[in-house]
Structures are given as structure tokens and as C-alpha cells.
Motif scaffolding. Structure first.
Motif, PDB file in Angstrom:
ATOM      1  N   ARG A 112      -4.860  -1.631  34.350  1.00 29.04           N
ATOM      2  CA  ARG A 112      -4.998  -1.736  32.891  1.00 29.04           C
ATOM      3  C   ARG A 112      -6.153  -0.868  32.417  1.00 29.04           C
ATOM      4  NH1 ARG A 112      -4.219  -1.405  28.026  1.00 29.04           N
ATOM      5  NH2 ARG A 112      -4.530  -3.108  26.525  1.00 29.04           N
ATOM      6  N   VAL A 129      -7.946   0.047  28.895  1.00 30.80           N
ATOM      7  CA  VAL A 129      -8.010  -0.277  27.474  1.00 30.80           C
ATOM      8  C   VAL A 129      -8.411   0.982  26.708  1.00 30.80           C
ATOM      9  CG1 VAL A 129     -10.440  -1.013  27.448  1.00 30.80           C
ATOM     10  CG2 VAL A 129      -8.818  -2.004  25.819  1.00 30.80           C
ATOM     11  N   CYS A 147     -13.278   0.313  23.958  1.00 29.03           N
ATOM     12  CA  CYS A 147     -14.093  -0.889  24.154  1.00 29.03           C
ATOM     13  C   CYS A 147     -15.288  -0.799  23.228  1.00 29.03           C
ATOM     14  CB  CYS A 147     -14.551  -0.997  25.605  1.00 29.03           C
ATOM     15  SG  CYS A 147     -15.722  -2.358  25.877  1.00 29.03           S
ATOM     16  N   GLY A 165     -11.977  -5.481  22.914  1.00 29.28           N
ATOM     17  CA  GLY A 165     -10.978  -4.568  23.458  1.00 29.28           C
ATOM     18  C   GLY A 165      -9.993  -4.162  22.374  1.00 29.28           C
ATOM     19  N   GLU A 218      -6.545  -1.934  21.513  1.00 29.11           N
ATOM     20  CA  GLU A 218      -5.369  -1.182  21.949  1.00 29.11           C
ATOM     21  C   GLU A 218      -4.817  -0.429  20.753  1.00 29.11           C
ATOM     22  OE1 GLU A 218      -2.494   0.328  24.528  1.00 29.11           O
ATOM     23  OE2 GLU A 218      -4.380  -0.751  24.926  1.00 29.11           O
ATOM     24  N   GLN A 274       0.973  -5.394  27.739  1.00 28.86           N
ATOM     25  CA  GLN A 274      -0.452  -5.090  27.826  1.00 28.86           C
ATOM     26  C   GLN A 274      -1.285  -6.124  27.086  1.00 28.86           C
ATOM     27  OE1 GLN A 274      -0.160  -1.166  26.165  1.00 28.86           O
ATOM     28  NE2 GLN A 274      -0.326  -0.153  28.159  1.00 28.86           N
ATOM     29  N   ASP A 329      -4.068  -8.908  28.410  1.00 30.69           N
ATOM     30  CA  ASP A 329      -5.439  -9.016  27.908  1.00 30.69           C
ATOM     31  C   ASP A 329      -5.751 -10.435  27.448  1.00 30.69           C
ATOM     32  OD1 ASP A 329      -5.707  -6.296  28.362  1.00 30.69           O
ATOM     33  OD2 ASP A 329      -5.319  -5.737  26.279  1.00 30.69           O
ATOM     34  N   VAL A 357      -9.556  -9.328  21.297  1.00 35.76           N
ATOM     35  CA  VAL A 357      -8.656  -8.192  21.511  1.00 35.76           C
ATOM     36  C   VAL A 357      -7.974  -7.864  20.191  1.00 35.76           C
ATOM     37  CG1 VAL A 357      -6.581  -7.382  22.702  1.00 35.76           C
ATOM     38  CG2 VAL A 357      -8.267  -8.762  23.934  1.00 35.76           C
ATOM     39  N   GLU A 411      -4.382 -13.106  35.526  1.00 35.51           N
ATOM     40  CA  GLU A 411      -4.046 -11.680  35.473  1.00 35.51           C
ATOM     41  C   GLU A 411      -2.662 -11.445  36.083  1.00 35.51           C
ATOM     42  OE1 GLU A 411      -5.656  -7.321  37.026  1.00 35.51           O
ATOM     43  OE2 GLU A 411      -7.025  -9.038  36.937  1.00 35.51           O
TER      44      GLU A 411
END
Length: 317
Positions: free
Chosen positions: A36, A38, A41, A127, A129, A143, A147, A156, A203
Motif C-alpha cells: 500500500r 498512500v 501523508c 492519509g 488518497e 484501498q 486503510d 483518511v 490488514e
């Protein structure tokens, strides 16, 4: 707008509007390293951020922080790291180069000690995306679910240029926030719900028919990874490391690689070079990337370093 250009435009906007330290393309897996990455960040400064900024502008090697090397008695790195001796010496060399370790000769061997204790400088990790076109989501849903279930970040966010519908929101975890970013204007469609990095995370690993293998990630492993993510973001930043030597390369005032020939921001790694039909060799443009970052964020380009003074026998502060 390409995903690369969208990502850099968002970073430039966040740099102007938030007191964060930003880094792009950061590894964010724990049990399955590299699985993964990202997009962005954001590190929100914690209570001892100024102490961290005073040490170095570079990434402090996470293995150096996790080692048994402290600011007291100097030790042999081969004995202080939980890895092969050659690897230990290599990490120690890097820690010395960035100012977190200093050396001391002991006979035929070089010993090291930390120049300072490692500070509590990480406040929150955000995080982000980026998916400018939700009509082409790719692996977005998986994804974001990864997260949310891992909980490595404190929050996120999905950033997009598309108009966001209820159907879009229903396809991503409720905890994921949504931003719509269009032509430099950011609208919060949905605030992110706080995640809890201090609890175990789940995870996902391998998808199989009717089954997904997962790993339970303990809080201690998440804490180590969070420190590595924050350090990587601190040292890396978001601007390109180098700009192409081409007459058409005219970087923007905030350091994005704008190409006059194509009238857009380009990715130097994939768009530029001899294969470009508009290439016209020239000296690379002078871009004061470090000065820009220093002036616009809490990051410090040229810190004074940390001084050590002896407070007692084998005790340093």
C-alpha cells in the motif's frame, strides 16, 4: 488534469492552508510491506516538533530510532541493532550523516551514541488518497477499506475532482472523509471519522475466492510504522527532486513542474526526456524547493543541529 498534476495541486493548496508537513507516495503497509502506497501523508506537528526540526531536515532512519543507541554511553552498532552487522553499520552511517548519531573511536572499532533523545513530535497523521476521476475508480474501494481497517492513520480522506454522489459515498467506508478539489478550491463533502491507531488493526493480505487472508497488526507495530511514515514524509516532501533540463520547463511559483509546450503540469519521471516530441535541451531550471518548503511549512531546511553537553558520568542530554 492528470492524477499527478491533481496531486501536486492539492499539496500546494494544503501547504498554503494548513500547518502540516506533507509527503507524497509513502509506504503505508505493516504486515505486507510495499502493498500500500498512500498518495499524500499530512503530518500534524506534535508537542516536540521544534525539537525534531532542530535535528535534521532529512529522514532519521527508523532502525536508528528503534535501536539501543541512546544519548549516554557510546555502543558498537553491531550490538545495538536487531539486524545483520553490515546492515547495522550502514544504518548507523546514515544516522551519523543526518546528525542523529555521532561517532566515538573505541580501539579498532567505531562506536556511536545519539546526539539527542528522539522527540515526541508526531501529532496526527492524515492519509489522503487522490482520485480526480471517480468514473475510473480502479482499486479505490479496496484501498480505502484497507486503510480504514488497519487504522494506521488518525484519519483518511479521499480527494477528487468529480462531483460526488450518494452512490459514491456508499461505496467507501463511512470513516473515510471526502474532499472535492476543483481549480484550487477545496470543499469538504464529508468529514473523516477519527480512527484509533492505539488499537490493533486488521490488514488485508491475499484475496482468494470466498476468502481474504488478513493479519492482525498490534498497536506496537502500528506505532513503529507511523514513526517511519512520518519520518519519510518529513524528509521527502512533495515537490520533484529534480526538474528536467528543457526550455519548456517553467516551474510555477510554488514549485510544480509546468511545461509551456503542453500548457500543463507534467510528471518529469514519465512525461519528460528524449521521447518527448517537444523536448529542447537546456539547463535545468533553478527551483528553490527547500526555501519554498521552509517558508511555507513548519519544516526547517537548514537546522542548527543538536548540541550535546555532559551532565554526568555516561549521561548526556
Amino acid at each position: 488534469m492528470s492524477e499527478y498534476a491533481f496531486e501536486l495541486a492539492l499539496c500546494a493548496h494544503l501547504e498554503r492552508t494548513r500547518e502540516w508537513v506533507l509527503g507524497r507516495q509513502i509506504g503505508a503497509s505493516v504486515a505486507d510491506p510495499g502493498a500500500r502506497i498512500v498518495d499524500v501523508c499530512g503530518v500534524v506537528p506534535g508537542p516536540e516538533f521544534d525539537h525534531r526540526a532542530a535535528i535534521t531536515s532529512e529522514t532519521i532512519p527508523p532502525r536508528a530510532v528503534e535501536s539501543d543507541v541512546g544519548p549516554g554511553r557510546a555502543v558498537d552498532p553491531a550490538e545495538a541493532f536487531d539486524c545483520a552487522p553490515d546492515r547495522a553499520r550502514s544504518v548507523a552511517d546514515r544516522a551519523v550523516a543526518v546528525g542523529f548519531f555521532e561517532t566515538e573511536p573505541r580501539g579498532s572499532r567505531r562506536h556511536v551514541r545519539a546526539t539527542t533523545r528522539y522527540p515526541d513530535w508526531i501529532g496526527r497523521l492524515i492519509g489522503i488518497e487522490n482520485k480526480p476521476d471517480l468514473g475510473r475508480p480502479g482499486d479505490l474501494e479496496r484501498q480505502l477499506r484497507r486503510d480504514a481497517s488497519l487504522g494506521l492513520f488518525d484519519a483518511v480522506v479521499l480527494a477528487t475532482e468529480s462531483y460526488v454522489t450518494g452512490a459514491h459515498l456508499n461505496r467507501i467506508p463511512d470513516s473515510v472523509g471526502v474532499w472535492r478539489f476543483v481549480e484550487g478550491d477545496l470543499t469538504v463533502v464529508r468529514e473523516p471519522a477519527p480512527l484509533d491507531p492505539a488499537t490493533p488493526g486488521i490488514e488485508p493480505l491475499t484475496d482468494r475466492p470466498l476468502r481474504t487472508d488478513v493479519a492482525v497488526v498490534p498497536p506496537e507495530a502500528k506505532a513503529r510504522k507511523r514513526r517511519a511514515v512520518a519520518e519519510r514524509a518529513y524528509g521527502k516532501g512533495w515537490r520533484p527532486r529534480a526538474y528536467p533540463g528543457c526550455e519548456s520547463m517553467c516551474p510555477t511559483d510554488d514549485g510544480r513542474p509546468y511545461c509551456a509546450a503542453f500548457d500543463r503540469v507534467v510528471d518529469p519521471a514519465s512525461d519528460c526526456g528524449e521521447a518527448c516530441p517537444a523536448v529542447s535541451p537546456a539547463d535545468p531550471p533553478a527551483v528553490a524547493s527547500e526555501a519554498l518548503r521552509d517558508a511555507r511549512t513548519p519544516w526547517v531546511a537548514d537546522p542548527e543541529g543538536v548540541a550535546r553537553r555532559q551532565a554526568g558520568l555516561d549521561r548526556f542530554i
